[in-house]
Each structure stands twice: as structure tokens, then as C-alpha cells.
Scaffold this motif. Structure first.
Motif, PDB file in Angstrom:
ATOM      1  N   ARG A   7      10.910  -8.497 -12.104  1.00  0.00           N
ATOM      2  CA  ARG A   7      11.029  -7.756 -13.355  1.00  0.00           C
ATOM      3  C   ARG A   7       9.639  -7.491 -13.915  1.00  0.00           C
ATOM      4  NH1 ARG A   7      11.916  -7.045 -18.628  1.00  0.00           N
ATOM      5  NH2 ARG A   7      13.886  -6.088 -19.273  1.00  0.00           N
ATOM      6  N   TYR A   8       9.432  -6.282 -14.420  1.00  0.00           N
ATOM      7  CA  TYR A   8       8.130  -5.847 -14.923  1.00  0.00           C
ATOM      8  C   TYR A   8       8.298  -5.283 -16.320  1.00  0.00           C
ATOM      9  CZ  TYR A   8       6.709  -6.322 -10.061  1.00  0.00           C
ATOM     10  OH  TYR A   8       6.443  -6.831  -8.806  1.00  0.00           O
ATOM     11  N   ASP A   9       7.173  -5.103 -16.988  1.00  0.00           N
ATOM     12  CA  ASP A   9       7.233  -4.398 -18.274  1.00  0.00           C
ATOM     13  C   ASP A   9       7.506  -2.913 -18.050  1.00  0.00           C
ATOM     14  OD1 ASP A   9       6.587  -6.680 -19.904  1.00  0.00           O
ATOM     15  OD2 ASP A   9       4.519  -6.494 -19.188  1.00  0.00           O
ATOM     16  N   VAL A  10       6.797  -2.341 -17.076  1.00  0.00           N
ATOM     17  CA  VAL A  10       6.942  -0.909 -16.780  1.00  0.00           C
ATOM     18  C   VAL A  10       6.915  -0.716 -15.276  1.00  0.00           C
ATOM     19  CG1 VAL A  10       6.026   1.419 -17.153  1.00  0.00           C
ATOM     20  CG2 VAL A  10       5.726  -0.325 -18.928  1.00  0.00           C
ATOM     21  N   ILE A  11       7.807   0.147 -14.778  1.00  0.00           N
ATOM     22  CA  ILE A  11       7.767   0.614 -13.390  1.00  0.00           C
ATOM     23  C   ILE A  11       7.378   2.084 -13.412  1.00  0.00           C
ATOM     24  CG2 ILE A  11       9.111   1.092 -11.305  1.00  0.00           C
ATOM     25  CD1 ILE A  11      10.908  -1.283 -12.078  1.00  0.00           C
ATOM     26  N   VAL A  12       6.479   2.466 -12.520  1.00  0.00           N
ATOM     27  CA  VAL A  12       6.041   3.856 -12.389  1.00  0.00           C
ATOM     28  C   VAL A  12       6.383   4.329 -10.982  1.00  0.00           C
ATOM     29  CG1 VAL A  12       4.094   5.455 -12.495  1.00  0.00           C
ATOM     30  CG2 VAL A  12       4.143   3.455 -14.006  1.00  0.00           C
ATOM     31  N   ILE A  13       7.056   5.460 -10.882  1.00  0.00           N
ATOM     32  CA  ILE A  13       7.354   6.060  -9.581  1.00  0.00           C
ATOM     33  C   ILE A  13       6.235   7.042  -9.252  1.00  0.00           C
ATOM     34  CG2 ILE A  13       9.012   7.369  -8.216  1.00  0.00           C
ATOM     35  CD1 ILE A  13      11.149   6.590 -10.267  1.00  0.00           C
ATOM     36  N   GLY A  14       5.495   6.768  -8.180  1.00  0.00           N
ATOM     37  CA  GLY A  14       4.427   7.670  -7.755  1.00  0.00           C
ATOM     38  C   GLY A  14       3.053   7.192  -8.162  1.00  0.00           C
ATOM     39  N   ALA A  15       2.121   7.199  -7.191  1.00  0.00           N
ATOM     40  CA  ALA A  15       0.746   6.754  -7.443  1.00  0.00           C
ATOM     41  C   ALA A  15      -0.236   7.913  -7.493  1.00  0.00           C
ATOM     42  CB  ALA A  15       0.310   5.757  -6.362  1.00  0.00           C
ATOM     43  N   GLY A  16       0.268   9.138  -7.731  1.00  0.00           N
ATOM     44  CA  GLY A  16      -0.625  10.280  -7.913  1.00  0.00           C
ATOM     45  C   GLY A  16      -1.353  10.189  -9.238  1.00  0.00           C
ATOM     46  N   ASP A 111      -7.067  11.031  -5.371  1.00  0.00           N
ATOM     47  CA  ASP A 111      -5.891  10.238  -5.727  1.00  0.00           C
ATOM     48  C   ASP A 111      -6.060   8.776  -5.327  1.00  0.00           C
ATOM     49  OD1 ASP A 111      -5.030  12.738  -6.436  1.00  0.00           O
ATOM     50  OD2 ASP A 111      -3.143  12.663  -5.336  1.00  0.00           O
ATOM     51  N   LYS A 112      -6.656   8.540  -4.158  1.00  0.00           N
ATOM     52  CA  LYS A 112      -6.872   7.150  -3.737  1.00  0.00           C
ATOM     53  C   LYS A 112      -7.870   6.450  -4.649  1.00  0.00           C
ATOM     54  CE  LYS A 112      -7.555   4.131   0.213  1.00  0.00           C
ATOM     55  NZ  LYS A 112      -8.262   3.102  -0.576  1.00  0.00           N
ATOM     56  N   THR A 113      -8.883   7.175  -5.111  1.00  0.00           N
ATOM     57  CA  THR A 113      -9.846   6.583  -6.044  1.00  0.00           C
ATOM     58  C   THR A 113      -9.138   6.112  -7.308  1.00  0.00           C
ATOM     59  OG1 THR A 113     -11.676   7.952  -5.225  1.00  0.00           O
ATOM     60  CG2 THR A 113     -11.913   7.029  -7.433  1.00  0.00           C
ATOM     61  N   LEU A 114      -8.251   6.951  -7.866  1.00  0.00           N
ATOM     62  CA  LEU A 114      -7.533   6.568  -9.083  1.00  0.00           C
ATOM     63  C   LEU A 114      -6.596   5.390  -8.814  1.00  0.00           C
ATOM     64  CD1 LEU A 114      -6.583  10.023 -10.675  1.00  0.00           C
ATOM     65  CD2 LEU A 114      -8.625   8.636 -11.042  1.00  0.00           C
ATOM     66  N   ALA A 115      -5.896   5.428  -7.682  1.00  0.00           N
ATOM     67  CA  ALA A 115      -4.982   4.329  -7.358  1.00  0.00           C
ATOM     68  C   ALA A 115      -5.736   3.021  -7.165  1.00  0.00           C
ATOM     69  CB  ALA A 115      -4.175   4.676  -6.109  1.00  0.00           C
ATOM     70  N   ASP A 116      -6.913   3.089  -6.541  1.00  0.00           N
ATOM     71  CA  ASP A 116      -7.713   1.874  -6.346  1.00  0.00           C
ATOM     72  C   ASP A 116      -8.165   1.290  -7.686  1.00  0.00           C
ATOM     73  OD1 ASP A 116      -7.396   2.121  -3.639  1.00  0.00           O
ATOM     74  OD2 ASP A 116      -9.414   2.905  -3.258  1.00  0.00           O
ATOM     75  N   VAL A 117      -8.540   2.166  -8.626  1.00  0.00           N
ATOM     76  CA  VAL A 117      -8.920   1.680  -9.957  1.00  0.00           C
ATOM     77  C   VAL A 117      -7.722   1.000 -10.622  1.00  0.00           C
ATOM     78  CG1 VAL A 117      -9.644   2.349 -12.281  1.00  0.00           C
ATOM     79  CG2 VAL A 117     -10.750   3.382 -10.282  1.00  0.00           C
ATOM     80  N   ALA A 118      -6.546   1.602 -10.484  1.00  0.00           N
ATOM     81  CA  ALA A 118      -5.346   1.001 -11.066  1.00  0.00           C
ATOM     82  C   ALA A 118      -5.133  -0.409 -10.536  1.00  0.00           C
ATOM     83  CB  ALA A 118      -4.127   1.881 -10.771  1.00  0.00           C
ATOM     84  N   GLU A 119      -5.273  -0.582  -9.220  1.00  0.00           N
ATOM     85  CA  GLU A 119      -5.100  -1.917  -8.642  1.00  0.00           C
ATOM     86  C   GLU A 119      -6.164  -2.891  -9.155  1.00  0.00           C
ATOM     87  OE1 GLU A 119      -2.868  -1.872  -4.500  1.00  0.00           O
ATOM     88  OE2 GLU A 119      -4.774  -0.790  -4.351  1.00  0.00           O
ATOM     89  N   GLN A 120      -7.386  -2.397  -9.306  1.00  0.00           N
ATOM     90  CA  GLN A 120      -8.450  -3.260  -9.833  1.00  0.00           C
ATOM     91  C   GLN A 120      -8.150  -3.728 -11.252  1.00  0.00           C
ATOM     92  OE1 GLN A 120     -11.921  -0.776  -9.416  1.00  0.00           O
ATOM     93  NE2 GLN A 120     -11.724  -0.697  -7.182  1.00  0.00           N
ATOM     94  N   ARG A 121      -7.388  -2.919 -12.004  1.00  0.00           N
ATOM     95  CA  ARG A 121      -7.030  -3.285 -13.384  1.00  0.00           C
ATOM     96  C   ARG A 121      -5.785  -4.180 -13.448  1.00  0.00           C
ATOM     97  NH1 ARG A 121      -9.521   0.743 -16.509  1.00  0.00           N
ATOM     98  NH2 ARG A 121     -11.571   0.998 -15.523  1.00  0.00           N
ATOM     99  N   GLY A 122      -5.243  -4.538 -12.293  1.00  0.00           N
ATOM    100  CA  GLY A 122      -4.106  -5.440 -12.280  1.00  0.00           C
ATOM    101  C   GLY A 122      -2.768  -4.789 -12.004  1.00  0.00           C
ATOM    102  N   VAL A 123      -2.734  -3.474 -11.756  1.00  0.00           N
ATOM    103  CA  VAL A 123      -1.483  -2.787 -11.425  1.00  0.00           C
ATOM    104  C   VAL A 123      -1.087  -3.146  -9.993  1.00  0.00           C
ATOM    105  CG1 VAL A 123      -0.403  -0.538 -11.066  1.00  0.00           C
ATOM    106  CG2 VAL A 123      -1.964  -0.874 -12.999  1.00  0.00           C
ATOM    107  N   GLU A 124       0.181  -3.450  -9.772  1.00  0.00           N
ATOM    108  CA  GLU A 124       0.689  -3.690  -8.423  1.00  0.00           C
ATOM    109  C   GLU A 124       1.207  -2.378  -7.860  1.00  0.00           C
ATOM    110  OE1 GLU A 124       4.275  -6.058  -6.051  1.00  0.00           O
ATOM    111  OE2 GLU A 124       3.787  -6.620  -8.123  1.00  0.00           O
ATOM    112  N   ILE A 125       0.674  -1.958  -6.708  1.00  0.00           N
ATOM    113  CA  ILE A 125       1.131  -0.732  -6.062  1.00  0.00           C
ATOM    114  C   ILE A 125       1.745  -1.092  -4.724  1.00  0.00           C
ATOM    115  CG2 ILE A 125       0.490   1.537  -5.162  1.00  0.00           C
ATOM    116  CD1 ILE A 125      -1.798   1.655  -7.085  1.00  0.00           C
ATOM    117  N   ARG A 126       2.951  -0.612  -4.496  1.00  0.00           N
ATOM    118  CA  ARG A 126       3.625  -0.787  -3.216  1.00  0.00           C
ATOM    119  C   ARG A 126       3.774   0.578  -2.570  1.00  0.00           C
ATOM    120  NH1 ARG A 126       8.707  -4.757  -4.933  1.00  0.00           N
ATOM    121  NH2 ARG A 126       7.459  -6.297  -6.101  1.00  0.00           N
ATOM    122  N   TYR A 127       3.165   0.754  -1.393  1.00  0.00           N
ATOM    123  CA  TYR A 127       3.235   2.019  -0.672  1.00  0.00           C
ATOM    124  C   TYR A 127       4.403   2.000   0.318  1.00  0.00           C
ATOM    125  CZ  TYR A 127      -1.404   2.934  -2.590  1.00  0.00           C
ATOM    126  OH  TYR A 127      -2.458   3.144  -3.442  1.00  0.00           O
ATOM    127  N   GLY A 128       4.842   3.192   0.711  1.00  0.00           N
ATOM    128  CA  GLY A 128       5.944   3.301   1.661  1.00  0.00           C
ATOM    129  C   GLY A 128       7.281   2.902   1.072  1.00  0.00           C
TER     130      GLY A 128
END
Length: 410
Positions: A7-16, A111-128
Motif C-alpha cells: 500500500r502506498y500514498d500515491v500510485i502513478v501509472i507511467g514513468a514518462g 525520459d530516463k533522466t527524469l525517471a532516474d531523478v525520481a528514483e533518487q528522490r525515493g520514488v519506487e519505479i517498477r518497469y515491465g
């Protein structure tokens, strides 16, 4: 029913761009955010010519420095060509305050640059991960996910944001889609080794070319910093359906009819398969609902002609993140007046300009000699993405474009 796995506070569909900026902004507030992305990054995407207004949104999210450090192609304006007619707008000479420069980007890297920054800020990204169902409950909202490998699972959150772009996950699953009022068109595009030596071409500007005989046909040429470029043609669907040759031959045939564009690309090497995108203009019944909101192209996409897609996506992400924050703080925000209506201000401005492009009003303004510096600055602001600056008369009353076109024709 699939097993609940978190369970999360927010789920986001898409890492664009919309998903990564929204997720990062929410992580900056301290929320636990999960992003579910169907593809693997880096991946190909169009929408490569950013607008200066985007820089403000990236800066607000604390993501701009990472983009600057990549070394993308500098951009300070937009040039327009029709046959051998030519004019340009310098975004540094605009009505609105704010950034006057930006970048032209390969979207895979951007897009990968932005996604990498998101992960560095603590966002969990699951690909595929493919979101296959949504369950709106009284206390939360859950999604069912099918990963590339393994069994389906469920995750839940207090709020769900859809940044899935042309995938339009929630509009499909929740029956929110409605037909766009814009015409049906198809784009053919590719990346090339451009080999441009023609002094008439300014690599610091996107070049938009109008077909000399058919104003409904137009081309983009977006130079990158490595000697390559994105090139594409947009056709009425009926013209594409009448063509029997292959996609690359069709694209090169139309470029050959492009006047100055054909001369500029005389030495180009077409070394990448040509892709197509059709039926891209789309709309929805609502941009938000109980515990969810739509971002960027998942909500509405107009047309690629003014490169507004990423700017609208980042604006929606910025507005949505702030509104979700207020909701999770128990402040009961008004989603219509705090999210949908402000976002629509800019979308509606761009829509009038897109309609004006295809019916000829805006083309008559762009190629007119008598539009004057003040008018040119106001139009330049909108082309630079400042479609939310209501001090600009053409944002406050976009249909002024009709009167302006009549004056320019006179």
C-alpha cells in the motif's frame, strides 16, 4: 482475486515526463510513491522539442539540473517555412516573463533522466508492469498489475494518477474516452543523420514547414546535438490511405515536395525505420474522479504541431501533485477549480491555435509581413508554452486570432 502486495500514498501509472514529475513532486512532499511503467527505459518516443515554459515546471520539481547536464541541443525559438517563404519566432523576445530557451531532446534519454531523478528522490519505479484493472473502494483505490514475469498482483493507495500517455490506461478502464473534435491525421517520422550544411537552417530552432500546395500537410525538423535530427510529416488520414508505397518512401516523397526543407535535407541519410502514429488527437469526459486524476496525454492530446504535449504534461503534473498533497492533508480541494479548469485554460489556448493552423488563420499570421513586434511577442509567448498567462490577450481571448488573421491578410 490477485494478492495484495503493498500500500502506498500515491500510485502513478507511467514513468514518462508527467508521471516522473508528479511522482518526484509528491516524493518531495514526503509521500510514499509507486510508479508502474509498462515499458523499459530508455525507450523511443516522439515529442522531442520542448517549450521554454517546461523549464519552470522542471525547476519547481528540482529536476532541471539533471536535464541540463545531459547536454541536449539548445533551443531558442521556432522557424516556419512555406515553399521558400520563411519567418521565425525568438522565444527570448516574448510577451510573458520566464524562460526563453529550452532544449530539443532525444526522448529516450530525456525520459530516463527524469525517471532516474525520481528514483533518487525515493520514488519506487517498477518497469515491465501492465495495469489491467482498477478497483475504487470507499477507503482507497487499488490496481491489478500483470508483470512481465510471474503472477498478477494488486497494490493500493490513497490516490491514483494516470500518466500513461497514449496508452490512456484509466480512460480505457473507466470508460472516460470521448472523440476529439480535431481532424483525423497520421504522422510518419524517423531519426536521420542530417548532414545539414545549409546556412538557412538554424539548429537552435525547430523548423516547421508547410507543404507549398496543401496547407494541411506540414513537416517538423528537430535537430539534436549529435548531428542527428527528428523529421516527420503530418498528413490527413485520407492522403495516407491513398498511398501504396512503403512508409520510408512516402516520407521521403513528401519531403521532396517540401521546398526549402527538401534542399536543407539534400544530404540526409535515412538510417532508421520510419514509424507512424495515427488517431492521436483524443479527449475525455473528465480529467479527475474519486481518488484519481489524469495527466498529460492520458487526459487530452491535441496535435504535435506546436510541441505542446510535454508542456501540458508537466503543467498537469505540477497542478495535480499540489492538489493531491492538499487532499492527502485532509483539506478537501476542489478538483474542478484547482486542477481541471486551470489546466484547461492552456489546453484551450493551444486548441484554438491548432485549429487556426489547419484552417489557415495562424499560417496567414505567421507568414505576414505586417504583424508588428508587439503582436509577434504575444504569439511568441504562446508558441513558447506560456498558454496560461492570462495577461496575454491571445490567452485571455484566444479567438482574437480570427481578427488578427483578417488584419494580416489585409
Amino acid at each position: 482475486m490477485a494478492e495484495l502486495q503493498g500500500r502506498y500514498d500515491v500510485i502513478v501509472i507511467g514513468a514518462g515526463p508527467s508521471g516522473s514529475v508528479a511522482a518526484t513532486s509528491l516524493a518531495n512532499y514526503g509521500y510514499r510513491v509507486l510508479v508502474l511503467e509498462q515499458q523499459h527505459f530508455p525507450r523511443f518516443s516522439i515529442g522531442e522539442s520542448l517549450l521554454p515554459q517546461s523549464m519552470e515546471f522542471l525547476e519547481q520539481a528540482g529536476m532541471l539540473q539533471a536535464v541540463v547536464e545531459v547536454g541536449f541541443q539548445y533551443k531558442n525559438g521556432a522557424a516556419f517555412c512555406r515553399g521558400h517563404e520563411y519567418d521565425y519566432f525568438d522565444f527570448r523576445q516574448k510577451f510573458s516573463e520566464g524562460w526563453g530557451t529550452t532544449f530539443q531532446v532525444q526522448r529516450g534519454r530525456f525520459d530516463k533522466t527524469l525517471a532516474d531523478v525520481a528514483e533518487q528522490r525515493g520514488v519506487e519505479i517498477r518497469y515491465g508492469q501492465v495495469v489491467t484493472a482498477v478497483d475504487q473502494c470507499a477507503s482507497d483505490i487499488a490496481v491489478e498489475v500483470q508483470p512481465e514475469q510471474g503472477d498478477a498482483y494488486r497494490v493500493s493507495a490513497d490516490f491514483l494518477l494516470d500518466g500513461s500517455g497514449f496508452g490512456r490506461v484509466l480512460p480505457r478502464l473507466l470508460n472516460l474516452e470521448k472523440a476529439s473534435q480535431l481532424g483525423t491525421r497520421i504522422a510518419l517520422f524517423t531519426h536521420i543523420e542530417d548532414n545539414i550544411s545549409d546556412k538557412r537552417f538554424d539548429r537552435n530552432k525547430i523548423l516547421i514547414t508547410v507543404h507549398p500546395e496543401n496547407p494541411e500537410i506540414w513537416y517538423w525538423l528537430i535537430p539534436f546535438s549529435d548531428g542527428r535530427a527528428s523529421v516527420g510529416v503530418v498528413l490527413p488520414r485520407s492522403l495516407y490511405d491513398d498511398v501504396s508505397m512503403g512508409q520510408q518512401a512516402t516520407l521521403q516523397r513528401y519531403i521532396g515536395e517540401g521546398g526549402m526543407l527538401s534542399e536543407i535535407l539534400a544530404n540526409a541519410v535515412f538510417d532508421t525505420p520510419v514509424r507512424t502514429l495515427g488517431g492521436y488527437s483524443c479527449d475525455v469526459n473528465s480529467l479527475y474522479g474519486e481518488r484519481f486524476a489524469l495527466l498529460g496525454n492520458a487526459g487530452e492530446f491535441l496535435d504535435p504541431v506546436f510541441s505542446s504535449g510535454v508542456t501540458i504534461a508537466l503543467k498537469s503534473a505540477t497542478l495535480a501533485a499540489a492538489t493531491v498533497h492538499r487532499q492527502l492533508q485532509g483539506l478537501e480541494p476542489d478538483w474542478q477549480n484547482e486542477y481541471a479548469a486551470p489546466l484547461k485554460t492552456g489546453i484551450d489556448t493551444f486548441r484554438v491555435f491548432v485549429e487556426g493552423w489547419y484552417d489557415g488563420r495562424l499560417q496567414d499570421v505567421i507568414f505576414a509581413d505586417n504583424k508588428g513586434d508587439a503582436i509577434k511577442a504575444m504569439i511568441s509567448s504562446i508558441l513558447a508554452g506560456y498558454a496560461w498567462d492570462t495577461r496575454n490577450p491571445y490567452v485571455r481571448e484566444p479567438n482574437r486570432l480570427t481578427t488578427l488573421a483578417e488584419l494580416c491578410r489585409a
